[in-house]
Design a protein around this motif. Structure first.
Motif, PDB file in Angstrom:
ATOM      1  N   SER A  87      -7.013  31.736  73.283  1.00 30.55           N
ATOM      2  CA  SER A  87      -7.160  33.167  72.990  1.00 30.55           C
ATOM      3  C   SER A  87      -6.553  33.484  71.627  1.00 30.55           C
ATOM      4  CB  SER A  87      -6.476  34.005  74.061  1.00 30.55           C
ATOM      5  OG  SER A  87      -5.065  33.834  73.996  1.00 30.55           O
ATOM      6  N   LEU A  88      -6.888  34.642  71.102  1.00 28.38           N
ATOM      7  CA  LEU A  88      -6.272  35.076  69.855  1.00 28.38           C
ATOM      8  C   LEU A  88      -4.764  35.259  70.016  1.00 28.38           C
ATOM      9  CD1 LEU A  88      -8.899  37.607  68.444  1.00 28.38           C
ATOM     10  CD2 LEU A  88      -8.385  35.309  67.608  1.00 28.38           C
ATOM     11  N   SER A  89      -4.336  35.689  71.197  1.00 30.33           N
ATOM     12  CA  SER A  89      -2.899  35.824  71.449  1.00 30.33           C
ATOM     13  C   SER A  89      -2.209  34.466  71.389  1.00 30.33           C
ATOM     14  CB  SER A  89      -2.662  36.469  72.817  1.00 30.33           C
ATOM     15  OG  SER A  89      -3.149  37.796  72.838  1.00 30.33           O
ATOM     16  N   ASP A  90      -2.877  33.432  71.890  1.00 27.03           N
ATOM     17  CA  ASP A  90      -2.327  32.076  71.793  1.00 27.03           C
ATOM     18  C   ASP A  90      -2.146  31.682  70.331  1.00 27.03           C
ATOM     19  OD1 ASP A  90      -2.411  31.766  74.567  1.00 27.03           O
ATOM     20  OD2 ASP A  90      -4.419  30.863  74.533  1.00 27.03           O
ATOM     21  N   ILE A  91      -3.140  32.004  69.531  1.00 26.22           N
ATOM     22  CA  ILE A  91      -3.098  31.630  68.115  1.00 26.22           C
ATOM     23  C   ILE A  91      -1.995  32.381  67.388  1.00 26.22           C
ATOM     24  CG2 ILE A  91      -4.404  31.638  65.948  1.00 26.22           C
ATOM     25  CD1 ILE A  91      -6.954  31.324  67.737  1.00 26.22           C
ATOM     26  N   VAL A  92      -1.850  33.673  67.673  1.00 26.83           N
ATOM     27  CA  VAL A  92      -0.790  34.476  67.072  1.00 26.83           C
ATOM     28  C   VAL A  92       0.578  33.868  67.387  1.00 26.83           C
ATOM     29  CG1 VAL A  92       0.423  36.683  67.242  1.00 26.83           C
ATOM     30  CG2 VAL A  92      -2.057  36.641  66.940  1.00 26.83           C
ATOM     31  N   GLU A  93       0.771  33.508  68.634  1.00 28.07           N
ATOM     32  CA  GLU A  93       2.057  32.938  69.053  1.00 28.07           C
ATOM     33  C   GLU A  93       2.302  31.588  68.395  1.00 28.07           C
ATOM     34  OE1 GLU A  93       4.414  31.622  73.159  1.00 28.07           O
ATOM     35  OE2 GLU A  93       2.444  32.599  73.258  1.00 28.07           O
ATOM     36  N   HIS A  94       1.257  30.757  68.372  1.00 29.20           N
ATOM     37  CA  HIS A  94       1.404  29.417  67.818  1.00 29.20           C
ATOM     38  C   HIS A  94       1.628  29.455  66.307  1.00 29.20           C
ATOM     39  CE1 HIS A  94       1.292  25.122  68.039  1.00 29.20           C
ATOM     40  NE2 HIS A  94       0.146  24.980  67.386  1.00 29.20           N
ATOM     41  N   ALA A  95       0.956  30.392  65.636  1.00 29.66           N
ATOM     42  CA  ALA A  95       1.100  30.507  64.185  1.00 29.66           C
ATOM     43  C   ALA A  95       2.364  31.259  63.783  1.00 29.66           C
ATOM     44  CB  ALA A  95      -0.119  31.214  63.599  1.00 29.66           C
ATOM     45  N   GLN A  96       2.955  31.972  64.747  1.00 26.70           N
ATOM     46  CA  GLN A  96       4.140  32.790  64.493  1.00 26.70           C
ATOM     47  C   GLN A  96       3.854  33.849  63.423  1.00 26.70           C
ATOM     48  OE1 GLN A  96       7.251  29.813  63.725  1.00 26.70           O
ATOM     49  NE2 GLN A  96       7.875  29.964  65.860  1.00 26.70           N
ATOM     50  N   VAL A  97       2.742  34.547  63.638  1.00 20.36           N
ATOM     51  CA  VAL A  97       2.376  35.667  62.777  1.00 20.36           C
ATOM     52  C   VAL A  97       2.125  36.881  63.662  1.00 20.36           C
ATOM     53  CG1 VAL A  97       1.338  34.184  61.015  1.00 20.36           C
ATOM     54  CG2 VAL A  97      -0.101  35.097  62.850  1.00 20.36           C
ATOM     55  N   THR A  98       1.965  38.028  63.056  1.00 26.83           N
ATOM     56  CA  THR A  98       1.653  39.235  63.813  1.00 26.83           C
ATOM     57  C   THR A  98       0.144  39.312  64.073  1.00 26.83           C
ATOM     58  OG1 THR A  98       1.313  40.597  61.853  1.00 26.83           O
ATOM     59  CG2 THR A  98       3.570  40.430  62.708  1.00 26.83           C
ATOM     60  N   LYS A  99      -0.240  40.113  65.064  1.00 24.73           N
ATOM     61  CA  LYS A  99      -1.668  40.325  65.301  1.00 24.73           C
ATOM     62  C   LYS A  99      -2.323  40.982  64.095  1.00 24.73           C
ATOM     63  CE  LYS A  99      -1.921  40.519  70.341  1.00 24.73           C
ATOM     64  NZ  LYS A  99      -2.334  41.337  71.520  1.00 24.73           N
ATOM     65  N   GLY A 100      -1.571  41.875  63.439  1.00 24.46           N
ATOM     66  CA  GLY A 100      -2.102  42.523  62.255  1.00 24.46           C
ATOM     67  C   GLY A 100      -2.434  41.519  61.162  1.00 24.46           C
ATOM     68  N   ALA A 101      -1.560  40.520  60.987  1.00 24.55           N
ATOM     69  CA  ALA A 101      -1.805  39.490  59.975  1.00 24.55           C
ATOM     70  C   ALA A 101      -3.050  38.687  60.316  1.00 24.55           C
ATOM     71  CB  ALA A 101      -0.592  38.567  59.871  1.00 24.55           C
ATOM     72  N   LEU A 102      -3.209  38.356  61.609  1.00 23.50           N
ATOM     73  CA  LEU A 102      -4.393  37.600  62.012  1.00 23.50           C
ATOM     74  C   LEU A 102      -5.663  38.408  61.761  1.00 23.50           C
ATOM     75  CD1 LEU A 102      -4.901  35.310  65.018  1.00 23.50           C
ATOM     76  CD2 LEU A 102      -6.593  37.089  64.579  1.00 23.50           C
ATOM     77  N   TYR A 103      -5.663  39.674  62.201  1.00 21.15           N
ATOM     78  CA  TYR A 103      -6.872  40.492  62.065  1.00 21.15           C
ATOM     79  C   TYR A 103      -7.162  40.856  60.605  1.00 21.15           C
ATOM     80  CZ  TYR A 103      -7.398  41.023  67.092  1.00 21.15           C
ATOM     81  OH  TYR A 103      -7.605  40.775  68.427  1.00 21.15           O
ATOM     82  N   PHE A 104      -6.157  40.791  59.755  1.00 24.09           N
ATOM     83  CA  PHE A 104      -6.390  41.021  58.329  1.00 24.09           C
ATOM     84  C   PHE A 104      -7.306  39.941  57.757  1.00 24.09           C
ATOM     85  CE2 PHE A 104      -5.296  40.176  53.876  1.00 24.09           C
ATOM     86  CZ  PHE A 104      -5.520  41.425  53.312  1.00 24.09           C
ATOM     87  N   HIS A 105      -7.150  38.715  58.269  1.00 27.95           N
ATOM     88  CA  HIS A 105      -7.927  37.586  57.750  1.00 27.95           C
ATOM     89  C   HIS A 105      -9.159  37.267  58.605  1.00 27.95           C
ATOM     90  CE1 HIS A 105      -5.012  36.459  54.648  1.00 27.95           C
ATOM     91  NE2 HIS A 105      -4.056  36.691  55.539  1.00 27.95           N
ATOM     92  N   PHE A 106      -9.047  37.484  59.913  1.00 24.26           N
ATOM     93  CA  PHE A 106     -10.129  37.083  60.818  1.00 24.26           C
ATOM     94  C   PHE A 106     -10.367  38.178  61.851  1.00 24.26           C
ATOM     95  CE2 PHE A 106      -7.906  33.252  59.388  1.00 24.26           C
ATOM     96  CZ  PHE A 106      -8.955  32.566  58.784  1.00 24.26           C
ATOM     97  N   ALA A 107     -11.583  38.695  61.871  1.00 27.77           N
ATOM     98  CA  ALA A 107     -11.905  39.786  62.794  1.00 27.77           C
ATOM     99  C   ALA A 107     -12.109  39.299  64.222  1.00 27.77           C
ATOM    100  CB  ALA A 107     -13.158  40.525  62.321  1.00 27.77           C
ATOM    101  N   ALA A 108     -12.449  38.017  64.386  1.00 33.65           N
ATOM    102  CA  ALA A 108     -12.737  37.486  65.723  1.00 33.65           C
ATOM    103  C   ALA A 108     -12.468  35.985  65.749  1.00 33.65           C
ATOM    104  CB  ALA A 108     -14.197  37.763  66.099  1.00 33.65           C
TER     105      ALA A 108
END
Length: 215
Positions: A31-52
């Motif tokens: 899941s995207l939540s898994d990726i956020v946790e594994h990358a140690q970034v915020t959801k905002g940072a993830l969605y800034f670069h990748f919408a899905a």
């Protein structure tokens, strides 16, 4: 400039984290939540670069394609015969796949049915094109029997190489890949290469295995 560098670093971190999870547990199970946790970034940072999540998969396939094309070009411009360039390419991919989760994830995405977005070709189509071009050159250089069906050999080689990596992923340590790649070439060389040139390429397969093992 510093902000741009940080943004690029964050993007690379997210891609690497996603690739690691896609490789270890599969695309659908991540899941995207898994990726956020594994990358140690915020959801905002993830969605800034990748919408899905699909955008992350496409980015991984793009990087895989770029890496394979660079390896193919590097082996081509160093003056090797076409067959040696092809052999070095397969050993190079085996090594980089062991070291780079992006390449491993790209393979799992490709074998799992993820379709790249145009104009990016499917990895297997791209590899078939590269292998076919090298085999055409090898036939012209008399390193491969002239009567072989190049399309059949290219398809078989890609299936052999990909299948070895897919099966090995769940059955043995990644450090076994150089040996498996050498075993593949020992079989192919005996079937494709004229007797007078066979010893050279069997020796090359053994040398390339030693060069990349251990990683």
């Amino acid at each position: 400039m510093a902000r741009q560098v940080r943004a690029e670093q964050t993007r690379a971190t997210i891609i690497t984290a996603a690739a690691d999870l896609f490789d270890r547990q599969g695309y659908e199970s991540t899941s995207l939540s898994d990726i956020v946790e594994h990358a140690q970034v915020t959801k905002g940072a993830l969605y800034f670069h990748f919408a899905a999540k699909e955008d992350l998969a496409h980015a991984i396939l793009e990087l895989q394609s770029a890496t394979c094309r660079k390896l193919a070009k590097d082996t081509e411009i160093r003056g090797h015969t076409s067959l040696e360039a092809l052999m070095r390419l397969t050993f190079g991919i085996a090594r980089q796949s062991a070291e780079d989760p992006v390449l491993r994830a790209g393979l799992r995405l490709a074998t799992g049915g993820t379709r790249p977005r145009p104009p990016l070709s499917h990895p297997f189509t791209e590899w078939m094109d590269i292998v076919t071009a090298r085999l055409v050159g090898a036939v012209k250089e008399s390193d491969v029997h002239h009567e072989v069906d190049i399309d059949v050999v290219a398809h078989s080689l890609v299936c052999f190489f990909i299948g070895t990596r897919v099966v090995g992923r769940s059955r043995e340590p990644v450090a076994r890949q150089p040996r498996r790649t050498a075993e593949m070439w020992q079989i192919l060389i005996r079937g494709l290469v004229p007797v007078t040139r066979r010893a050279r390429y069997l020796s090359l397969a053994a040398r390339l295995e030693r060069e990349i093992a251990p990683f």
